[in-house]
Scaffold this motif. Structure first.
Motif, PDB file in Angstrom:
ATOM      1  N   THR A 152     -22.157  -9.811  26.363  1.00 36.02           N
ATOM      2  CA  THR A 152     -21.643  -8.690  27.128  1.00 36.02           C
ATOM      3  C   THR A 152     -20.120  -9.208  27.762  1.00 36.02           C
ATOM      4  O   THR A 152     -19.214  -8.349  27.844  1.00 36.02           O
ATOM      5  CB  THR A 152     -22.272  -8.376  28.397  1.00 36.02           C
ATOM      6  OG1 THR A 152     -22.793  -9.458  29.170  1.00 36.02           O
ATOM      7  CG2 THR A 152     -23.437  -7.676  28.411  1.00 36.02           C
ATOM      8  N   GLU A 189     -16.995  -5.294  21.494  1.00 36.38           N
ATOM      9  CA  GLU A 189     -18.254  -4.808  21.408  1.00 36.38           C
ATOM     10  C   GLU A 189     -18.852  -4.885  20.041  1.00 36.38           C
ATOM     11  O   GLU A 189     -18.429  -4.216  18.973  1.00 36.38           O
ATOM     12  CB  GLU A 189     -18.690  -3.626  22.105  1.00 36.38           C
ATOM     13  CG  GLU A 189     -20.217  -3.176  21.904  1.00 36.38           C
ATOM     14  CD  GLU A 189     -20.425  -1.677  22.606  1.00 36.38           C
ATOM     15  OE1 GLU A 189     -21.628  -1.323  22.779  1.00 36.38           O
ATOM     16  OE2 GLU A 189     -19.350  -1.132  23.305  1.00 36.38           O
ATOM     17  N   THR A 241     -28.338  -3.033  20.181  1.00 31.33           N
ATOM     18  CA  THR A 241     -27.626  -3.220  19.044  1.00 31.33           C
ATOM     19  C   THR A 241     -28.550  -3.596  18.091  1.00 31.33           C
ATOM     20  O   THR A 241     -29.362  -4.781  18.025  1.00 31.33           O
ATOM     21  CB  THR A 241     -26.651  -4.630  19.399  1.00 31.33           C
ATOM     22  OG1 THR A 241     -25.952  -4.036  20.706  1.00 31.33           O
ATOM     23  CG2 THR A 241     -25.481  -4.738  18.588  1.00 31.33           C
TER      24      THR A 241
END
Length: 253
Positions: free
Chosen positions: A157, A162, A177
Motif C-alpha cells: 500500500t 498500484e 490483487t
C-alpha cells in the motif's frame, strides 16, 4: 614488439568479448605474467557471463506475468521473522523492463558491502519501492505469521503506483490483487530478490540504531537473532522494549 605486462593489463580492461583477437594473440604469449593476466580476465569474463545468465533466468516470472497481460508487477519479501528482538520488515519493489543488475539474488547470499551497493542501485532505478514495518509489540499481539502479512500489505500500500500482479516469497496475502507465491522466490524472481535486499538493508540499519540505544546486547552484530552473545545479554540485563516477549526463551522468563 610485444606489449608490456602493464600495457596488456590496461588493454584487457577495454575488452568485452572472449573472441577478441587480442585474447587469442596473448593466450599464446609465453610470459608467465601475461598468462596470469589472461587467465584472470577469462575467469572474470566467465563469472560475469554466468551472472547475466542467472539474471535472465530470474526474470522468468516477471515475463510470464507480462505475457499474461499484467503491467505493474511487484515483488514482495520480508526479513526478521526469526529474531528475538526488533521488527519484521517487508519491502515491495516494482521494476521496469530495462532494469539490469547481474548478481542480484537472495539478500542472505550477498555480502554486507554488496547489499548496500545493490540497495542504492535499486532505490535509484526501481519504478517504485514500498516498505512495511511491524514492531515487536505488534508481533507479540498478532503472532509472527500475521505480523509478516501485515508488513507485506503495508509495503504494497505504500508503493507510489498500484500493482496489478504480486510475486510473493512463500506467502499468500488476503488481497484481491492477482498473485503468485514462490517458494525461495528471493533466489528465483528478480523482483523478489530486489525486495529482499531492500528489506534486509532497511532492517539492518534499524537494528544498528537500536544498538546505540541498547549497547549491551550487540544488536549491530546479530541483528536480534538468538546468538550466544544475545542470550547471555538477556540473562544479564533482561529484556528491552524491542524484544519479542512471545518468543522463547523470553516468554518462559
Amino acid at each position: 614488439m610485444p606489449l608490456s605486462t602493464k600495457e596488456i593489463e590496461k588493454k584487457l580492461e577495454e575488452i568485452s568479448s572472449l573472441n577478441d583477437p587480442f585474447i587469442s594473440k596473448y593466450k599464446k604469449d609465453h610470459r608467465k605474467s601475461v598468462q596470469t593476466l589472461i587467465q584472470k580476465w577469462i575467469r572474470k569474463y566467465e563469472r560475469e557471463k554466468q551472472l547475466i545468465e542467472e539474471f535472465n533466468q530470474m526474470q522468468k516470472f516477471e515475463k510470464q506475468a507480462k505475457a499474461a497481460g499484467f503491467n505493474v508487477i511487484a515483488g514482495i519479501d520480508e526479513v526478521g521473522r526469526g529474531p528475538l528482538a526488533g521488527p519484521v520488515v517487508a519491502a515491495a519493489v516494482v521494476l521496469d523492463e530495462y532494469f539490469f543488475l547481474p548478481g542480484l539474488t537472495d539478500s542472505k547470499k550477498l555480502s554486507w558491502e554488496k547489499r548496500e551497493e545493490f540497495y542504492d542501485f535499486i532505490m535509484g532505478n526501481a519504478k517504485a519501492v514500498g516498505i512495511g514495518v511491524v514492531t515487536s509489540e505488534e508481533i507479540d499481539q498478532l503472532n509472527i505469521y500475521e505480523a509478516t502479512k501485515k508488513a507485506m500489505l503495508e509495503a504494497i500500500t505504500s508503493l507510489s503506483i498500484e500493482p496489478d500482479y504480486l510475486l510473493i516469497d512463500a506467502m499468500k496475502l488476503p488481497i484481491n490483487t492477482k498473485q503468485s507465491s514462490i517458494i525461495k522466490g528471493d533466489a528465483k524472481s528478480i523482483s523478489i530478490a530486489a525486495s529482499s535486499c531492500i528489506a534486509k538493508v532497511t532492517r539492518d540499519r534499524m537494528m544498528k540504531q537500536y544498538a546505540e540505544i541498547y549497547p549491551e546486547y550487540g544488536l549491530e552484530k546479530h541483528m536480534g537473532y538468538g546468538t550466544k552473545q544475545h542470550l547471555e545479554a538477556i540473562k544479564s540485563y533482561g529484556a528491552t522494549p524491542i524484544h519479542r516477549m512471545s518468543f522463547a526463551p523470553l516468554k518462559l522468563s
